[in-house]
Design an enzyme around this catalytic site. Structure first.
Site, PDB file in Angstrom:
ATOM      1  N   GLU A 143     -12.237  14.254 -12.567  1.00 10.84           N
ATOM      2  CA  GLU A 143     -12.026  12.940 -13.153  1.00 10.84           C
ATOM      3  C   GLU A 143     -12.915  11.934 -12.435  1.00 10.84           C
ATOM      4  O   GLU A 143     -12.806  11.739 -11.227  1.00 10.84           O
ATOM      5  CB  GLU A 143     -10.562  12.523 -13.031  1.00 10.84           C
ATOM      6  N   VAL A 144     -13.797  11.258 -13.171  1.00 13.38           N
ATOM      7  CA  VAL A 144     -14.741  10.315 -12.571  1.00 13.38           C
ATOM      8  C   VAL A 144     -14.110   8.939 -12.403  1.00 13.38           C
ATOM      9  O   VAL A 144     -14.321   8.263 -11.402  1.00 13.38           O
ATOM     10  CB  VAL A 144     -16.021  10.216 -13.431  1.00 13.38           C
ATOM     11  N   PHE A 145     -13.345   8.492 -13.380  1.00 17.84           N
ATOM     12  CA  PHE A 145     -12.737   7.157 -13.395  1.00 17.84           C
ATOM     13  C   PHE A 145     -13.810   6.081 -13.284  1.00 17.84           C
ATOM     14  O   PHE A 145     -13.685   5.112 -12.538  1.00 17.84           O
ATOM     15  CB  PHE A 145     -11.698   7.007 -12.280  1.00 17.84           C
TER      16      PHE A 145
ATOM     17  N   GLU B 267       2.883   9.851 -14.468  1.00 18.67           N
ATOM     18  CA  GLU B 267       1.782   9.763 -15.415  1.00 18.67           C
ATOM     19  C   GLU B 267       0.519   9.669 -14.582  1.00 18.67           C
ATOM     20  O   GLU B 267       0.273   8.662 -13.919  1.00 18.67           O
ATOM     21  CB  GLU B 267       1.964   8.544 -16.321  1.00 18.67           C
ATOM     22  N   LEU B 268      -0.303  10.736 -14.634  1.00 14.18           N
ATOM     23  CA  LEU B 268      -1.352  10.905 -13.641  1.00 14.18           C
ATOM     24  C   LEU B 268      -2.746  10.871 -14.276  1.00 14.18           C
ATOM     25  O   LEU B 268      -2.945  10.242 -15.303  1.00 14.18           O
ATOM     26  CB  LEU B 268      -1.109  12.205 -12.875  1.00 14.18           C
ATOM     27  N   GLY B 269      -3.685  11.529 -13.648  1.00 13.59           N
ATOM     28  CA  GLY B 269      -5.074  11.448 -14.079  1.00 13.59           C
ATOM     29  C   GLY B 269      -5.378  12.282 -15.304  1.00 13.59           C
ATOM     30  O   GLY B 269      -4.508  12.924 -15.889  1.00 13.59           O
TER      31      GLY B 269
ATOM     32  N   GLY C 127      -0.572   6.709 -11.691  1.00 13.76           N
ATOM     33  CA  GLY C 127      -1.658   6.662 -10.721  1.00 13.76           C
ATOM     34  C   GLY C 127      -2.414   7.967 -10.695  1.00 13.76           C
ATOM     35  O   GLY C 127      -2.333   8.784 -11.622  1.00 13.76           O
TER      36      GLY C 127
ATOM     37  N   GLY D 289       0.804  -1.209   0.000  1.00 17.23           N
ATOM     38  CA  GLY D 289       0.000   0.000   0.000  1.00 17.23           C
ATOM     39  C   GLY D 289       0.837   1.258   0.000  1.00 17.23           C
ATOM     40  O   GLY D 289       1.999   1.271  -0.424  1.00 17.23           O
TER      41      GLY D 289
END
Length: 486
Positions: free
Chosen positions: A380-382, A252-254, A230, A210
């Site tokens: 960002e909903v994802f 590398e993100l949302g 992430g 984690g």
């Protein structure tokens, strides 16, 4: 024995071979059913420290290994991804909730990432530089040493291998921390493939865990570069911690990517593209089409057709049914999606389709009559949610598309491709697709976003990979010792 025989890895981590971890173990849970598929080891800070020590010791010999031998390991790994594709795909379907087609895409790209990485060791390692003195001056690329890779749950195999393969090919050792929710398809798979491919011991360590494990990995002194994929929130923490320890972090993100549908677009094809862009893998992809910007002359019909598509898409267990959407990864993610949908409706948006769920199966959703402040449009909903907003002019389309902190991917649908290119030049984004939706990836292409989507193209493509996983060293050579007036 199969490649992923649980007898090999159950309850273990891969660190100098398969071994027990200090952090205990955890269940591998199938989101579609809640069933336990197996158990993997969970690494803690002590495991990270031991792995980094072993990796640093093993890396020196690996960097000195012939480029032909390093390339051969990567080619064997690629072949193994192809040979064991069906077995690997089974795990991606069960563990990540992917439909079979998406799982097949992952194994295909994983093999291609290794084949492309196999070409890196034989690239010229530097260049001869001009110099004002009588000497040889050159810049050469050297491995950074130990690379830390932190990969997410949504596309677990691709988002791990795209950093692991080039980092190894360029002479580095790697510590990989897969998301514990996809520890097999994002971790065990890579360990077993490279183990069978003949990668020397100590060069690859797979450490599921984690946030505490991730922080230990970023702070570990022997890890010199972090490759993180992430969320933007987690990426900010990774970037801050890496900066404190004076190490590079490739992030590398949302995203909240826009699909612009101009007034001359073929409506049937546009709706098909938009459906795929928003609902592929339940919308759990950083490049998902998060905003549908449609010219006002097409908007109502676009919404009607998109609703018909959404209502007709089957949702269910991809391991036992032929479905278009599988489960959301866990209840926490599902509840976040639903809160953004209900928050938007409460703020005045029209729920045109979906907005309901059963267990972890969320219906594909269409939202209309939005404002730029609607939660499911602004954030960002994802998840499988398609917010649609209309525009009147190209200027308005550009303004709406650019009005976001993110800048990952952009799709523009039009019969006039030059007009599409001209619009794209005015919208900050790392990726542009003219006459396609926003979700795509190839091993040969540079990948990354700007703004809150990350630190640019640091993944994919030979140039980006060399930049990410090597250091530049300036070297001069002359025949005699220089004389100085002192």
């Amino acid at each position: 024995m199969s490649l992923l025989d649980p007898k090999v890895w159950t309850g273990s981590i891969f660190s100098g071979g398969w071994t027990s971890s200090s952090g205990g173990d955890a269940a591998v849970v199938e989101p579609a059913t809640g069933s336990e598929l197996g158990r993997t080891g969970i690494a803690d800070e002590r495991d990270v420290a031991r792995a980094a020590e072993q990796a640093a010791a093993a890396q020196r010999a690996w960097a000195e290994t012939s480029f032909e031998e390093r390339a051969a390991v990567l080619r064997r790994a690629a072949a193994l991804f192809e040979e064991a594709a069906e077995e690997i795909q089974w795990w991606i379907v069960r563990e990540a909730g992917s439909i079979p087609g998406k799982a097949a895409f992952e194994t295909h790209v994983a093999a291609q990432e290794c084949y492309e990485a196999a070409a890196l060791p034989s690239r010229p390692p530097g260049e001869i530089l001009p110099t004002a003195k009588k000497r040889l001056s050159l810049a050469r690329r050297l491995p950074v040493g130990v690379v830390g890779v932190i990969a997410p749950f949504n596309v677990p195999l691709i988002l791990a291998i795209r950093s692991v393969a080039p980092a190894l090919a360029l002479g580095n050792a790697v510590l990989l921390k897969p998301d514990p929710r996809t520890a097999v398809s994002g971790g065990v798979v890579l360990a077993r493939v490279f183990e069978e491919a003949g990668l020397p011991d100590g060069l690859l360590h797979v450490l599921p865990g984690g946030a505490d494990t991730g922080r230990a990995l970023v702070a570990e002194p022997r890890v010199r570069v972090i490759s993180f994929t992430g969320s933007t929130a987690a990426g900010r923490q990774v970037g801050e911690l890496a900066a404190r320890h004076l190490k590079r972090a490739h992030l590398e993100l949302g995203g909240n990517s826009a699909l612009i549908v101009l007034d001359d677009a073929d409506l049937d094809l546009a709706v098909s593209a938009g459906t795929w862009g928003s609902y592929f893998h339940q919308g759990q992809i950083c490049m998902t089409t998060g905003r549908h910007l449609v010219h006002e002359s097409l908007a109502e019909e676009y919404i009607e057709r998109l609703v018909a598509k959404a209502d007709g898409l089957p949702v269910g267990d991809p391991a036992t049914e032929q479905v278009a959407l599988g489960p959301i990864i866990d209840a926490g993610q599902r509840d976040k999606i639903h809160s953004l949908v209900t928050g938007s409706v409460d703020a005045g948006a029209r729920l045109a389709a979906g907005g309901t769920y059963e267990d972890l199966f969320y219906r594909p959703t269409v939202l209309a009559d939005l404002t730029p402040q609607s939660p499911a449009y602004a954030q960002e909903v994802f998840g499988p949610v398609a917010p649609v907003m209309s525009f009147a002019t190209a200027e308005e389309a550009v303004s709406l598309a650019a009005d976001t902190e993110y800048g990952l991917s952009l799709g523009i649908l039009t019969r006039d491709v030059m007009k599409g290119l001209a619009l794209a030049e005015r919208i900050p984004t790392g990726i542009v697709h003219i006459n396609d939706q926003t979700v795509d990836d190839e091993a040969v292409a540079p990948f990354g976003g700007v703004g809150a989507s990350g630190t640019g193209s640091r993944f994919g493509g030979a140039a980006a990979n060399v930049e990410a996983f090597t250091e530049t060293q300036w070297v001069t050579v002359q025949g005699d010792i220089a004389g100085y007036p002192m």
